[in-house]
Structures are given as C-alpha cells and as structure tokens.
Design an enzyme around this catalytic site. Structure first.
Site, PDB file in Angstrom:
ATOM      1  N   GLN A  82       8.796  12.374 -22.148  1.00  0.00           N
ATOM      2  CA  GLN A  82       9.065  11.551 -23.327  1.00  0.00           C
ATOM      3  C   GLN A  82      10.065  10.453 -23.008  1.00  0.00           C
ATOM      4  OE1 GLN A  82      10.014  13.892 -26.760  1.00  0.00           O
ATOM      5  NE2 GLN A  82       9.631  12.219 -28.179  1.00  0.00           N
ATOM      6  N   PRO A 102      12.507  20.751 -20.252  1.00  0.00           N
ATOM      7  CA  PRO A 102      12.690  19.603 -19.367  1.00  0.00           C
ATOM      8  C   PRO A 102      11.372  18.944 -18.974  1.00  0.00           C
ATOM      9  CG  PRO A 102      13.366  21.664 -18.290  1.00  0.00           C
ATOM     10  CD  PRO A 102      13.118  21.981 -19.731  1.00  0.00           C
ATOM     11  N   THR A 134       4.028  14.689 -28.021  1.00  0.00           N
ATOM     12  CA  THR A 134       5.273  14.726 -27.273  1.00  0.00           C
ATOM     13  C   THR A 134       5.577  16.103 -26.713  1.00  0.00           C
ATOM     14  OG1 THR A 134       6.401  15.248 -29.320  1.00  0.00           O
ATOM     15  CG2 THR A 134       6.316  12.930 -28.683  1.00  0.00           C
ATOM     16  N   GLY A 150      13.242  10.970 -28.874  1.00  0.00           N
ATOM     17  CA  GLY A 150      12.062  10.135 -29.114  1.00  0.00           C
ATOM     18  C   GLY A 150      12.307   8.664 -28.882  1.00  0.00           C
ATOM     19  N   GLU A 151      13.503   8.185 -29.158  1.00  0.00           N
ATOM     20  CA  GLU A 151      13.761   6.749 -29.063  1.00  0.00           C
ATOM     21  C   GLU A 151      14.646   6.359 -27.885  1.00  0.00           C
ATOM     22  OE1 GLU A 151      12.661   7.809 -33.047  1.00  0.00           O
ATOM     23  OE2 GLU A 151      12.613   5.736 -32.451  1.00  0.00           O
TER      24      GLU A 151
END
Lengths: 330, 710
Positions: free
Chosen positions: B605, B599, B472, B670-671
C-alpha cells in the site's frame, strides 16, 4: 454497441469479394484499434471480415535481396525476425517501441498501417472532428493539441499518424501491396497516405475495398546501420510525441547515405527528404546534423501548444545521428 | 471442541497473504458488476455534452422502439427524490444525487437520462442513439487565481483560513525569502474496477449490491434520497477493485439504478464507463498555490504563507484543502494559510487519495527545497531545524512525531550523505541525474464503528463489521487484528465485511478505516473474552458480542493531541534535457505510521502511494477543452498513468513509531505513501537540471521549453 456480422475469410479473393459486396463491412486484423473504435462508436461497421488467418503471415527475402512482409504478420513476429533485426534494425526497434506485448501479439502489419489517429477529438463522438464527420470542424486547432502535428497540416486537421512501424518503413522506401476484386496493385508508402488538405477523412490512396496483402522493403544496405528512437510521455505504452528512424552510412567522416523519417509530427510518417539531401555528402558532424534538422523543420507550422516539437525533433536528429557517428568511431 | 482463546503467539507484524487472494487470482471472487441476478435489467447513463444550459428535448420514441429497451428515464418522467437533507458532518449532498429532477445542465458529463434494456449492449446502443437537444448557455471553466468568483471555503469540515502573527513584518525582517506559485493538474482516480451497482426493491425495502468504500454511507444517503427508514436500505460490497476516494459516497448511478428498479419493478444494474467516471465520480481539482517563506540565514522560518485555490462545481462545494499540511508541519511567528475555491461549470471534484495533502505537499515541500537552496543548507537539515514542538496553529502537543527518525534512517539507506548539493552537474550518457527529498504527514482520525464477534461452537470465530476492502488487504488486516486480540491463530478467524446489516462502521477513507475498525473489533473481542472467561460451554448458535466505539472515538476526536503519521520521501531521477524525458530511477519512503499489522500488504500500500506520486509528478493531468467545457482524451489512452516501466526500484519501510498516548496504536497508511512523493521527484528534477518545475506533471514538453536553448 451496434450489432455486427462477423465472417472469417478463407482466402484473399473471398475477403475482397465480401468487402466489395458490402460497403459497410470492414476488414478485421488484430482488432487492436478497430475494436476500440467500435466500442466508442467511432467505427460502426455492419460486418467484420476477419483476415487475420489468411496465408499472408510470412516474411521472405525477395529476389533482389529485399524483404517481403505479409500483411498478417504480427508485430511480435516482425520484431523478432532475424533478417529484420539484421538488415533493418530500426524497423524491429520501432515495432518494439509500440504498444505492449499483448497488443503486439495481436496487431498485424496491414492493420498497423491503417490504424487511425489517437487525437482525443477524433476518438470522442460527442465532439466535432473533420476526419470523423467531414465539415464538422477541427476543435484541436484552438483546443488541446500539445501532441498534434507540426508538419503537413491543414486548417482542417492537425492529427498525427500514430504508427511507429510506419516511420521505419517510410525511411526504407517500403512499397505496399494490395488486392482488390479487380486484381492486385502496389503503392509506395510515400504515396500511400494522402495529403491532409480539406479531406482529412480520406487517409490513404488505397482503392475502395482493397485489402493490404503485404509490404515490400527494397534492398537498403544503409538500413543495416539504423535505429529508432521514440520519445513519449511515459516510459512505455504510450504513443510518441516525437520519434525518429535514422540510417547512416559514413565514409571518411562524410555522410555517404542517410535515411531519416519522423513520427508523431504529421498525418503520416514523415520522410525528412530535405534533411537527407543536405546531409548527403556533408561532414558527419553535429553542425551538419543541426543544419539539416533546421532545414527540414523550416516547414513546420506549430500551434500554440506544440511548438516544443520543433525543438524536440531538432534535438532528436542531432542526438541520434551524433550517437551513431560516435558508435562507428568506436 | 472448546472455543479457547489466549493460546496463540504473535500475529501482528508478521507477513500474511490476503485471505481472499486465492479467490481473486482464480476468478472465484465476484465483483459488483458480475453477480448474476434473475430478471436483471441494465441501465446506461446518457450524459450532457454541453457544460451549461437546459435540456430542451429528448427524442425518446425511436429509442423506446429499439430492441430490448424497457424505459428511458429523464427529467420529464423521473421519480421525485429528496436532496434537501443536511448531513451533520458532511453538510448537504451534491445536487448531482438529485438525478433527473430538472432540466438544468450545470456541467459537461451531467446525467440527463438513463436507458434501461434487457442487455447491457442494447442499453448502450440505445443510450448512444438517444438524441438530446439543449438550450446552450455560455460556460465558465477557466480556473484562474484572478477569477472574480474566488472565495474562502465555507464548508463544515475544514476552516478556510488560519492566521497568526504579522506576515508582512516577518517577511520584511526575513533574510531569505522564497516566493513562488505552484500548480498541479486535474487528477482522476481511475480504479481498475469501474463503479457498478445493482438495485432491487422488495416492497419498501431497497437492496443494493455495490462496489464502495463504505456501505453504511451509501445506504444512509439512499435512505435520505428515497425518504426511507435507514433500516430499510441494505447495501453490500464484497470485493472492490480500487476506489481511492471515488467510491466513498452515494453517486448518480446508485440513485439512477434504484429509481429504475422502482419504476420497472425488477433489479437494475448500472455500470459506469471509463469516460463516465471522469465526470461522475469526483476528481482532484487542479490547484494554484502561492507560497511565501521567510527565514533567517540559518533557515529558521519566520514567516509561512500558503494560499491554495481549487475549483468546485456550481452544485456542491468540495474544496481541495491543500494548506492543511502546512498548518501541521512547520511553525513560524507569522503563519498564514488559506484554502480558496471558485465555482465553475465543471463536475464536482471530491476526495482523491491524500486529498489536500497530495497537492499541498508538492507546493510546501518544493518551497522548502527552494529555501534550503537559497540558505545553502541541506534540505534535510533545514527540516530538522524547523521541527516544531507543538502544532503550529493548534498549539497542541504531538502524540508522536517521528519525522526526524524517518529522515535519519531514510538518509542513511538512500546514501544521502554522499550527495553533492550542486544542481545540474551529474551526467550519465544523455541523462542528467539528481536526487531529492520531501517530508510527509497525514492526520490520524478515529471514527465511530461497531463490530460483532461470534465465538462459534466449532472453535472458530466470526467477526462482522461493515468495513470495505478496496484491494488494500483490509479484510486480512482485520483478520489478523482480531486473531491478535483473541490470541488465536488467524486461520480460526473469519471476517465478514461490507454489509450494512453489520451496523455502522467508518468508511474506508482518510486513512482512518482500519484504525477505526480495529478499535471497534478489539472492544468487541475484549467483551467476548470476558464473557467466555466465565467458563460456560459455547452453545450451537455460538456466543455473539456486539460493541461500538461511539463514545471512545468521540472522546479521542476532542482530546488535546496532534495525531499524525509521518514520512520522508527520497527519489533519484534521470532527465534527458534534449528530449525532456524524466525517469525515476529509485525511490525510498521511510514512514512512521504506528503499529503495522501486516507488513506484506502494508508495504504494497505504501509503494502504491509512492507510485501514485510518480504518476502525479510526471504523468497525470486531464485535458480540458475550453470551447466545449468538457474533457478531451478522458480515457486510459489520453489520461496517462505511470506504466510499469516508469516504476523502478520503489522501496517502502517504516521506523518504530511507538505512541503510548494513542489508544489504538494502529494508524492509517492509505495516504501517507503518496504525500511528498511528487515533491521529492520535482526536487530531484531540479537537482538534476538546475531548473525548477513548479507545475505538475513535469511533462517532456515542459522540460524542453524550460531548458536553456541548445
């Protein structure tokens, strides 16, 4: 995986002799299907005879104005060939609808015709499959079969043939040439794939040890106005859930000549001869197309989860032929 | 040269390429399965082909005679291991960690043996030749809302049910009611890099080279399993080729490799195949979700009910808690949510990107779209009218809740104002066109972590923290965060990660990795700068400060604020009603996710999360063969993930999300990119066709069968 021998064949006669001498040997073309199957244990050849560099990589116009395509021509080379694109556009489109750029650079015409079904039971050696282990059963019939065949199936197998290219070749009456230790032979594509019957493990009429050397397309004027439409579960890089190769010649609003073949509905590319007969001489309009599609699909024997394919193929015939008529009109 | 700090300008918020990017694209970066070891042996797992029963016998003799084969481990000869422990936070371990401890088979794909050989190929050939006989028992793999075994979850992480108000009364008093069942297919993480581990013993010390999301967590579990002191296990993970939750904990292959290494007294590597990953690395259960929304004519919610059922295995309770977003997002006088589970003879599911929120947001945000339709209100306006002042269940204040800003800015960029709300009226050739939107939210936690910072004599700094970079850009983000705190150029900072020798750190999961790690690094840097400010020269060995946030994280965990990220998802789709094909044409996600460190990688991501949403909405679904209780087509040919051609113009951006009430400021991303994405697409499919699709994925066959007859 199992250890195996590897040998590059210098010419066709050497290749067929090598295979004749070793019943556990297999020809290796691009390897895009065979190598996968070796990794999963579905195929366990003792020896690979690499035929990819045999001098069978040419595309030539035949004396009668057809096209002869060598067996080791790659998918990429076939799809970009000017004569293919001009005279058999559906064939170029079908090839480009398959796989990915990398795979098309490797895959060969001969291997394409001999690729195996992608049925998830066939490709998993822990499961029963009559095609892989004759007599072990076909769990797809009661199990996962939403992308399985609706035409020409038997109670022993409902797998589909995965080729896109083969659908276009079938529409255009291609003839397969092969070589054996006893000499050369030919098989019309219409007779190339065997009916499923109770022997789904026997897929083609090729003699044992035969090497496909090429495919010949007869001169087919109608093919110049042809197209291939493929429906799949994502936009790219997936096998069809239904596809169609169609060629159409219209004069004064009447269908003079038509070719139709379906993909992903049977154990082989499915030539829609019933529909072709109904359409020939019929008005080139939506009603005829729908009726012809229904007549062809009357033979469909869908299972619990693939009945949508009947509607899909009906819609595809109507949509693609209507689209072609509209383009002629413009 | 002096080791100065405080001389550099802004670092955070500027785009920065991955610090290990060059290594990765040139192949210099080695992944766990590629690192050479002298004397390495290779293990290959053999998995059960039945879904329930016992191993009657294993015919090991012929396999042991095969070339290169060193050992066959199974329940008859395995080392005893301990799985009786209970983690204070996570509860007892999955019994799948008790590798080869008994002959019972609780699901298809259960590990029954490990064949170890000199080469990977020899191990595989022998493993596939191993004949295993079973006493088979009938299995139950059928997830159904009416299953007699359905129960509310009892695990320690999340409450099963939350209820306030009189649901029946509020529903009865509602002018508009939406009642629907939403279902989602079984999903699998499928990172490109398969799970790979190498284990080596040195006396009573266990060394593990791994691909994981949190070395301290893997080490902790292995120490328990092999009854070792926690400090006797060292786990390292350098580069990770994707994880998505599947590498968040110790699993079968870790234990099997360590056990074999112990027995053979040499290093042993175990790499999983793609198919093995489908049963051994967790997955997202299919869900069956029932929602009832009641509202007044203006769309103000009076009643919210969301009940979600998932499956778990007989060996472990993992619950896909799909109603969590509903507890956070909208308030109503009557508000009932329940997470339900049923134990089946299936592999243990687990954390998969946006666990709970991914399927939950699909159901909730589609139901909100249906409510907007029924009320005749714009879907965004409906959400604005239902903005809660406090956590609907908790009653806590929001630390920052900028979902409205996301919708406003997103609507402006997407061109939402010109949208004709009528469904099924836009045609372009064979395609029907539609647009849809959905809200997103994900909770923000901070977990205790420790970090060290060293001021080196050459004026550079080294940060050490047992974080994982799953691909990531976490390593780069930590470099920037450390440089920012030190006020030095990022080139002067080197971050070392993934090693349990660096102390405890949060697992890269739950969108809490970077947030937790930055918290600890900043504290260590502050202490280092305090020390350096005394003016003494940096000695040759450098000056090292180690700090942890055990107290701070604990305090934050128990404070009185709702802390979340938010987003607004927009999608435009084209649907061919004649073929059932659905194509996403463009997506826009606007997010409120605190301070964005880098950014460049943050956008990637978020776009990755949105792409996952396309995949979930249209493609991903494992196929279960009920007769064998196992999956069919468990590979990349059978399990479809969006291809490039499915992923068109996907744009992600963010609004300012100042959060003065938050001591970190950096939140997780992440989600959040995944949450709501599938709902926006499903809502767009309705807008295109006028047909509601309440099951994911929206496959062509389902579109065709749902369409009115031609």
């Amino acid at each position: 995986m199992r250890e195996f021998g590897y040998q590059k064949a210098a010419d066709v006669s050497v290749a067929v002799a090598l295979l004749d001498a070793d019943p556990e040997a297999r020809f290796l073309g691009g390897g895009t299907n065979l190598v996968d199957l070796m990794k999963t244990g579905v195929e366990r050849p003792a020896r690979l005879v690499d035929v990819r560099e045999l001098p069978l990589n040419r595309i030539e116009t035949t004396e009668d104005g057809g096209l002869r395509i060598g067996a080791t021509v790659t998918n990429t080379d076939l799809a970009v060939h000017p004569e293919v694109r001009r005279r058999y556009p559906a064939l170029a489109q079908a090839v480009l609808a398959g796989a990915s750029g990398q795979l098309r650079n490797m895959a060969t015409v001969g291997g394409n015709l001999l690729q195996r079904t992608r049925c998830g039971y066939f490709t998993d050696v822990t499961k029963a499959c009559n095609k892989r282990v004759p007599g072990s059963g076909c769990p797809a019939i009661e199990g996962e079969h939403h992308n399985h065949a609706i035409l020409g199936t038997s109670q022993h197998c409902v797998a589909t043939h995965p080729s896109d290219m083969g659908v276009a070749l079938t529409a255009f009456d291609a003839v397969v040439s092969y070589e054996t230790v006893d000499g050369p032979g030919e098989l019309p594509l219409a007779d190339f794939y065997l009916p499923v019957s109770d022997t789904p493990h026997r897929e083609t009429a090729l003699p044992p040890g035969a090497l496909i050397t090429g495919v010949t397309l007869p001169p087919t004027p109608v093919a110049a106005n042809s197209r291939y439409r493929k429906v799949r579960e994502r936009a790219s890089y997936a096998f069809a859930i239904g596809s169609i190769a169609a060629a159409l010649d219209i004069q004064d609003g009447v269908v003079r000549d038509v070719r139709l073949a379906f993909g992903a509905v049977a154990s082989r590319p499915w030539r829609a001869r019933v529909a072709e007969q109904m359409l020939t001489g019929a008005p080139a309009e939506a009603v005829s197309f729908a009726a012809a599609a229904d007549a062809e699909l009357a033979a469909a024997r869908p299972l619990a989860h693939n009945a949508y394919k009947v509607r899909l193929m009906h819609n595809l015939v109507a949509a693609v032929l209507t689209e072609m008529v509209q383009e002629v009109a413009r | 040269m002096s080791t100065t700090t405080g001389a550099h300008g802004k670092v955070i918020g500027l785009p920065y390429v991955r610090v290990e990017g060059r290594d990765k694209v040139t192949g210099a970066a080695r992944y766990a399965g590629e690192v050479p070891f002298p004397g390495l042996a290779h293990g290959w797992l053999v998995l059960s082909t039945i879904a329930r029963g016992r191993v009657r016998s294993l015919d090991t003799a012929p396999v042991l005679d095969m070339p290169g084969v060193l050992a066959v481990l199974h329940h008859g000869n395995a080392l005893p291991v301990d799985i009786s422990w209970v983690d204070p936070q996570l509860g007892p371990p999955d019994a799948t960690l008790g590798v080869f401890q008994h002959d019972r088979v609780p699901y298809a794909g259960w590990p029954v043996a490990l064949v170890v050989a000199e080469t990977s190929e020899q191990a595989r050939e022998a493993a596939e030749a191993l004949k295993v006989d079973y006493d088979q028992e009938s299995h139950d793999v059928d997830l159904s809302y009416d299953h007699p075994g359905v129960y509310p979850l009892v695990g320690p992480l999340r409450p099963a049910t939350e209820e306030k108000g009189d649901l029946a009364a509020e529903l009865a008093a509602s002018d508009v009611v939406v009642e629907a069942e939403y279902t989602t297919g079984q999903g699998h993480h499928n990172p490109m890099e398969p799970h790979a581990v190498t284990a080596r013993w040195e006396g009573e010390r266990l060394e593990v080279l791994d691909s994981n999301q949190g070395s301290p967590f893997v080490a902790g579990a292995l120490a328990q399993v092999f009854s070792l002191e926690p400090t006797a296990v060292r786990v390292r993970t350098e580069h990770v080729g994707g994880a998505f939750g599947s590498k968040s904990q110790a699993r079968t292959h870790h234990v099997a490799a360590a056990m074999a290494a112990r027995i053979l007294d040499r290093p042993v590597r175990v790499v999983l195949t793609r198919r093995q990953m489908f049963s051994l690395t967790g997955y997202r259960s299919a869900t069956i979700q029932r929602i009832r929304l009641g509202a007044n004519p203006e769309g103000k919610l009076r009643a919210v009910e969301h009940r979600s059922l998932c499956q778990t295995s007989t060996t472990y309770e993992y619950v896909e808690a799909s109603t969590m977003m509903t507890r956070m997002m909208y308030d109503a006088d009557a508000h009932h949510t329940a997470n339900l589970a049923v134990r089946l003879d299936v592999p243990t599911p687990g954390f998969m990107r946006a666990p709970g929120e991914a399927p939950g947001s699909f159901a909730l945000e589609c139901a909100m779209d249906e409510l907007a339709e029924k009320c005749g209100i714009d879907p965004i306006e409906l959400r604005l009218r239902n903005e809660p002042e406090r956590g609907p269940i908790s009653g806590r204040e929001y630390s920052a809740r900028n979902v409205v800003a996301c919708f406003r800015e997103g609507a402006r960029r997407f061109g939402w104002a010109e949208r004709d709300p009528r469904p099924g009226v836009r045609r372009e050739g064979r395609w029907l066109l539609g647009t849809g939107t959905a809200a997103a939210t994900y909770p923000m936690h901070v977990m205790p972590s420790s970090a060290s910072v060293t001021a080196n004599a050459d004026a550079t700094f080294t940060v050490r923290i047992a974080a994982s970079d799953l691909g990531t850009g976490a390593r780069t983000a930590l470099t920037l965060a450390a440089a920012d705190a030190l006020e030095v150029a990022p080139e002067r900072v080197r971050v070392e990660i993934g090693d349990t020798a660096f102390g405890f750190a949060m697992v890269a999961a739950a969108s809490a990795g970077t947030r937790s790690w930055v918290f600890a690094i900043r504290k260590a840097v502050a202490q280092l700068r305090e020390q350096l400010s005394q003016g003494a020269a940096v000695p040759p060995e450098g000056v090292t400060v180690m700090a942890n946030t055990f107290a701070e994280a604990g305090a934050l965990h128990h404070d009185d604020k709702e802390r979340h990220t938010y987003g607004a998802q927009f999608a435009e789709v084209a649907v061919d009603p004649a073929t059932g094909e659905v194509r996403v044409r463009r997506m826009l996600g606007m997010f409120a996710a605190g301070q964005i460190i880098n950014p460049l990688t943050a956008r990637s991501q978020l776009i990755g999360g949105m792409t996952w949403g396309i995949s979930m909405a249209l493609h991903e679904e494992a196929a279960l063969d009920e007769a064998t209780g196992s999956l069919v087509g468990a590979d990349f040919a059978g399990y479809h993930i969006s291809a490039h051609a499915d992923v068109p113009a996907v744009e992600a951006d963010w609004v300012d999300d100042p959060d003065p009430g938050d001591p970190v400021g950096v939140k997780g991303i992440g989600e959040i990119g995944n949450v709501g994405a599938a709902a926006a697409i499903a809502n767009a499919v309705w807008h295109a066709t006028g047909v509601r699709h309440r099951h994911l994925p929206i496959r062509p066959d389902r579109v065709l069968l749902a369409a009115p007859s031609a």
